[in-house]
Design a protein around this motif. Structure first.
Motif, PDB file in Angstrom:
ATOM      1  N   ALA A  84     -85.113  20.266  57.857  1.00 55.78           N
ATOM      2  CA  ALA A  84     -84.136  21.363  57.609  1.00 55.78           C
ATOM      3  C   ALA A  84     -85.152  22.371  56.656  1.00 55.78           C
ATOM      4  O   ALA A  84     -85.029  23.624  57.131  1.00 55.78           O
ATOM      5  N   SER A  85     -85.980  22.010  55.910  1.00 56.13           N
ATOM      6  CA  SER A  85     -86.572  23.022  54.934  1.00 56.13           C
ATOM      7  C   SER A  85     -87.640  23.669  55.788  1.00 56.13           C
ATOM      8  O   SER A  85     -87.880  24.888  55.553  1.00 56.13           O
ATOM      9  N   ILE A  86     -88.227  23.053  56.742  1.00 49.68           N
ATOM     10  CA  ILE A  86     -89.090  23.511  57.870  1.00 49.68           C
ATOM     11  C   ILE A  86     -88.265  24.690  58.847  1.00 49.68           C
ATOM     12  O   ILE A  86     -88.992  25.830  58.919  1.00 49.68           O
ATOM     13  N   GLU A  87     -87.299  24.245  59.103  1.00 51.55           N
ATOM     14  CA  GLU A  87     -86.700  25.234  59.972  1.00 51.55           C
ATOM     15  C   GLU A  87     -85.787  26.103  59.330  1.00 51.55           C
ATOM     16  O   GLU A  87     -85.948  27.237  60.018  1.00 51.55           O
ATOM     17  N   ASN A  88     -85.537  26.100  58.353  1.00 53.58           N
ATOM     18  CA  ASN A  88     -84.753  27.121  57.295  1.00 53.58           C
ATOM     19  C   ASN A  88     -85.320  27.212  55.980  1.00 53.58           C
ATOM     20  O   ASN A  88     -84.328  27.106  54.939  1.00 53.58           O
ATOM     21  N   PRO A  89     -86.432  27.763  55.760  1.00 54.67           N
ATOM     22  CA  PRO A  89     -87.114  27.634  54.472  1.00 54.67           C
ATOM     23  C   PRO A  89     -86.309  28.566  53.581  1.00 54.67           C
ATOM     24  O   PRO A  89     -86.071  28.264  52.296  1.00 54.67           O
ATOM     25  N   SER A  90     -85.662  29.540  53.976  1.00 50.52           N
ATOM     26  CA  SER A  90     -84.985  30.583  52.886  1.00 50.52           C
ATOM     27  C   SER A  90     -83.798  29.665  52.304  1.00 50.52           C
ATOM     28  O   SER A  90     -83.435  30.009  51.328  1.00 50.52           O
ATOM     29  N   GLU A  91     -82.936  29.298  53.486  1.00 53.01           N
ATOM     30  CA  GLU A  91     -81.754  28.928  53.065  1.00 53.01           C
ATOM     31  C   GLU A  91     -81.932  27.393  52.086  1.00 53.01           C
ATOM     32  O   GLU A  91     -81.239  27.501  51.136  1.00 53.01           O
ATOM     33  N   THR A  92     -82.721  26.684  52.763  1.00 54.53           N
ATOM     34  CA  THR A  92     -82.810  25.306  51.800  1.00 54.53           C
ATOM     35  C   THR A  92     -83.502  25.927  50.367  1.00 54.53           C
ATOM     36  O   THR A  92     -83.053  25.372  49.259  1.00 54.53           O
ATOM     37  N   HIS A  93     -84.450  26.823  50.215  1.00 48.00           N
ATOM     38  CA  HIS A  93     -84.827  27.337  48.976  1.00 48.00           C
ATOM     39  C   HIS A  93     -83.809  27.600  48.188  1.00 48.00           C
ATOM     40  O   HIS A  93     -83.919  27.403  47.055  1.00 48.00           O
ATOM     41  N   ARG A  94     -82.594  28.111  48.757  1.00 44.37           N
ATOM     42  CA  ARG A  94     -81.699  28.852  47.775  1.00 44.37           C
ATOM     43  C   ARG A  94     -81.031  27.780  47.149  1.00 44.37           C
ATOM     44  O   ARG A  94     -80.720  27.622  45.883  1.00 44.37           O
ATOM     45  N   THR A  95     -80.858  26.496  47.799  1.00 42.59           N
ATOM     46  CA  THR A  95     -80.194  25.096  47.159  1.00 42.59           C
ATOM     47  C   THR A  95     -81.330  24.516  46.289  1.00 42.59           C
ATOM     48  O   THR A  95     -81.263  24.120  45.203  1.00 42.59           O
ATOM     49  N   ASN A  96     -82.653  24.268  46.969  1.00 35.34           N
ATOM     50  CA  ASN A  96     -83.495  23.477  46.405  1.00 35.34           C
ATOM     51  C   ASN A  96     -84.266  23.954  45.222  1.00 35.34           C
ATOM     52  O   ASN A  96     -84.735  23.125  44.446  1.00 35.34           O
ATOM     53  N   MET A  97     -84.376  25.339  45.094  1.00 35.80           N
ATOM     54  CA  MET A  97     -85.060  25.734  44.002  1.00 35.80           C
ATOM     55  C   MET A  97     -84.135  26.774  43.105  1.00 35.80           C
ATOM     56  O   MET A  97     -83.986  26.564  42.020  1.00 35.80           O
ATOM     57  N   ASP A  98     -83.588  27.616  43.767  1.00 38.15           N
ATOM     58  CA  ASP A  98     -82.778  28.802  43.105  1.00 38.15           C
ATOM     59  C   ASP A  98     -81.513  27.779  42.503  1.00 38.15           C
ATOM     60  O   ASP A  98     -81.409  28.245  41.079  1.00 38.15           O
ATOM     61  N   GLY A  99     -80.939  26.928  43.035  1.00 40.77           N
ATOM     62  CA  GLY A  99     -79.963  26.337  42.395  1.00 40.77           C
ATOM     63  C   GLY A  99     -80.382  25.425  41.058  1.00 40.77           C
ATOM     64  O   GLY A  99     -79.914  25.496  40.260  1.00 40.77           O
ATOM     65  N   THR A 100     -81.544  24.905  40.997  1.00 36.34           N
ATOM     66  CA  THR A 100     -82.271  24.244  39.809  1.00 36.34           C
ATOM     67  C   THR A 100     -82.148  25.297  38.744  1.00 36.34           C
ATOM     68  O   THR A 100     -81.891  25.017  37.665  1.00 36.34           O
ATOM     69  N   LEU A 101     -82.610  26.572  39.121  1.00 39.67           N
ATOM     70  CA  LEU A 101     -82.781  27.812  38.139  1.00 39.67           C
ATOM     71  C   LEU A 101     -81.468  28.142  37.410  1.00 39.67           C
ATOM     72  O   LEU A 101     -81.347  28.179  36.386  1.00 39.67           O
ATOM     73  N   ILE A 102     -80.456  28.156  38.478  1.00 37.20           N
ATOM     74  CA  ILE A 102     -79.173  28.469  37.996  1.00 37.20           C
ATOM     75  C   ILE A 102     -78.640  27.501  36.931  1.00 37.20           C
ATOM     76  O   ILE A 102     -78.090  27.771  36.020  1.00 37.20           O
ATOM     77  N   LEU A 103     -78.978  26.060  37.263  1.00 34.76           N
ATOM     78  CA  LEU A 103     -78.309  25.150  36.496  1.00 34.76           C
ATOM     79  C   LEU A 103     -79.093  25.213  35.122  1.00 34.76           C
ATOM     80  O   LEU A 103     -78.567  24.909  33.910  1.00 34.76           O
ATOM     81  N   LEU A 104     -80.439  25.252  35.226  1.00 35.09           N
ATOM     82  CA  LEU A 104     -81.097  25.589  33.906  1.00 35.09           C
ATOM     83  C   LEU A 104     -80.801  26.608  33.025  1.00 35.09           C
ATOM     84  O   LEU A 104     -80.502  26.489  31.810  1.00 35.09           O
ATOM     85  N   GLU A 105     -80.735  27.556  33.588  1.00 38.17           N
ATOM     86  CA  GLU A 105     -80.129  28.982  32.841  1.00 38.17           C
ATOM     87  C   GLU A 105     -78.519  28.575  32.232  1.00 38.17           C
ATOM     88  O   GLU A 105     -78.353  28.841  31.094  1.00 38.17           O
ATOM     89  N   ALA A 106     -77.815  28.018  32.942  1.00 37.31           N
ATOM     90  CA  ALA A 106     -76.436  27.504  32.505  1.00 37.31           C
ATOM     91  C   ALA A 106     -76.498  26.370  31.354  1.00 37.31           C
ATOM     92  O   ALA A 106     -75.865  26.656  30.238  1.00 37.31           O
ATOM     93  N   ALA A 107     -77.416  25.694  31.669  1.00 36.85           N
ATOM     94  CA  ALA A 107     -77.774  24.431  30.415  1.00 36.85           C
ATOM     95  C   ALA A 107     -78.283  25.148  29.150  1.00 36.85           C
ATOM     96  O   ALA A 107     -77.929  24.800  28.113  1.00 36.85           O
ATOM     97  N   LYS A 108     -79.122  26.264  29.524  1.00 40.91           N
ATOM     98  CA  LYS A 108     -79.779  26.784  28.231  1.00 40.91           C
ATOM     99  C   LYS A 108     -78.553  27.627  27.525  1.00 40.91           C
ATOM    100  O   LYS A 108     -78.486  27.565  26.393  1.00 40.91           O
ATOM    101  N   LYS A 109     -77.915  28.351  28.496  1.00 38.18           N
ATOM    102  CA  LYS A 109     -76.774  28.993  27.691  1.00 38.18           C
ATOM    103  C   LYS A 109     -75.718  28.443  26.921  1.00 38.18           C
ATOM    104  O   LYS A 109     -75.126  28.601  25.811  1.00 38.18           O
TER     105      LYS A 109
END
Ligand code: UD1
Length: 312
Positions: A84-109
């Protein structure tokens, strides 16, 4: 009472972790968009709050943190599919990396006592040096692996920069019940289990072996993964650290099939095909680093397969 947030908690590994946390009388919040997970993987229990949604939805994530007193995060949610990541890299990136950053920011806050991230052996790519260790060369070859590696780096950077108590575990080949066998890219143990079940029911079936079966992997039972996740939550020494997680034992596919035939008492017809393109030939990891903080796997491959086969 504070809660533990499990992202991807309705999935294969996440739901086993949730079971273990409930046994410890923890209050658990699960966020899962059910793209790969299944609500039926979760028990009916007053101590679970299930939220169906995307972990890349920053509004939703922040709402969760404002509503609940979240003390620990196990971040297991991902589009766990290399294809799926090869077929839809932008879409999977949103979950697989942006999602991590969103959680880290919330955890920091909001502040948390622990943040544990599930990474993958995929980050090592086909770099051939074995066994892998935490110091091995990193060579992510797919968008999935790149996002896991990028997420790892963010997770560790948030410890360095903001003293967020983070830990990374890199899973090798995890097996056990609730792993979906339905795609040709599903974990090989779940595919084998499915085939053995059909043969047990007198249906005709065979296993397609890509290559000659001399490829090796480090197969770890899901309950041993859960054991490691809980261990790193409890150990102060795990903060700011990355650990490879397997059994330290390399098993060829031929050996895996032999052991599974012994466990089931069944014989599986094999059809040999060309090696799958992009497959890694040999993989296993040293587990010295995680052993040094008190980890030992409970299940040999044979014991793990027995448990899986008997659906325990
Ligand atoms: C895992 C990932 C894969 C990823 C790779 C990168 C899973 C399920 N797979 O693959 O998406 O690219 O890590 O690190 O997480 N096999 C067969 N017949 C089958 C299925 C598999 O012979 O029907 C073979 C494969 O060719 C491979 C071995 O079994 O050599 C293990 O396959 P798999 O369980 O997919 O694990 P990885 O190859 O480690």
């Amino acid at each position: 009472m504070s809660s533990i947030l499990v992202t991807g908690g309705a999935g294969f590994i996440g739901s086993h972790l949730v079971d273990a946390l409930l046994e410890r009388n923890e209050k658990v919040i699960v966020i899962d968009n059910l793209s790969m997970g299944d609500e039926n993987n979760l028990p009916h229990d007053n101590n679970i709050t299930f939220i169906k949604g995307d972990l890349s939805d920053s509004k939703l994530v922040n709402k969760l943190f404002s509503e609940y007193d979240i003390n620990t995060i196990f971040h297991l949610g991902a589009v766990a599919s290399v294809v799926a990541s090869i077929e839809n890299p932008s879409e999977t990136h949103r979950t697989n990396m942006d999602g991590t950053l969103i959680l880290l920011e919330a955890a920091k806050k909001y502040g948390v006592g622990r943040f544990i991230f599930a990474s993958s052996a995929a980050i090592f790519g086909d770099e051939p040096t074995l066994p892998k260790s935490e110091e091995s060369i990193i060579k992510p070859l797919t968008p999935y692996a790149i996002d896991k590696y990028g997420s790892e780096q963010y997770v560790i950077a948030y410890n360095r920069l903001y003293h967020l108590p983070t830990t990374v575990l890199r899973f090798f080949n995890v097996f056990g019940n609730r792993q979906n066998p339905s795609s040709p890219y599903s974990g090989v143990v779940s595919i084998l289990t499915d085939k053995f079940k059909k043969i047990q029911n007198n249906e005709e079936d065979s296993f397609t072996l890509y290559g000659e079966g001399d490829q090796t992997r480090d197969f770890i039972h899901v309950k041993d993964v859960v054991k490691a996740l809980i261990l790193v939550m409890e150990r102060e020494e795990a903060v700011g650290e990355i650990f490879n997680l397997g059994t330290g034992i390399s098993t060829s596919l031929k050996q895996l099939i032999e052991i599974y035939e012994r466990v089931t008492g069944l014989s599986l017809p094999i059809i040999e095909k060309e090696e799958r393109s992009g497959d890694i030939k040999f993989s296993y990891t040293s587990i010295e680093k995680i052993k040094a903080i008190g980890y030992t796997p409970d299940y040999s491959l044979e014991e793990g397969l027995k448990v899986y086969w008997n659906n325990e």
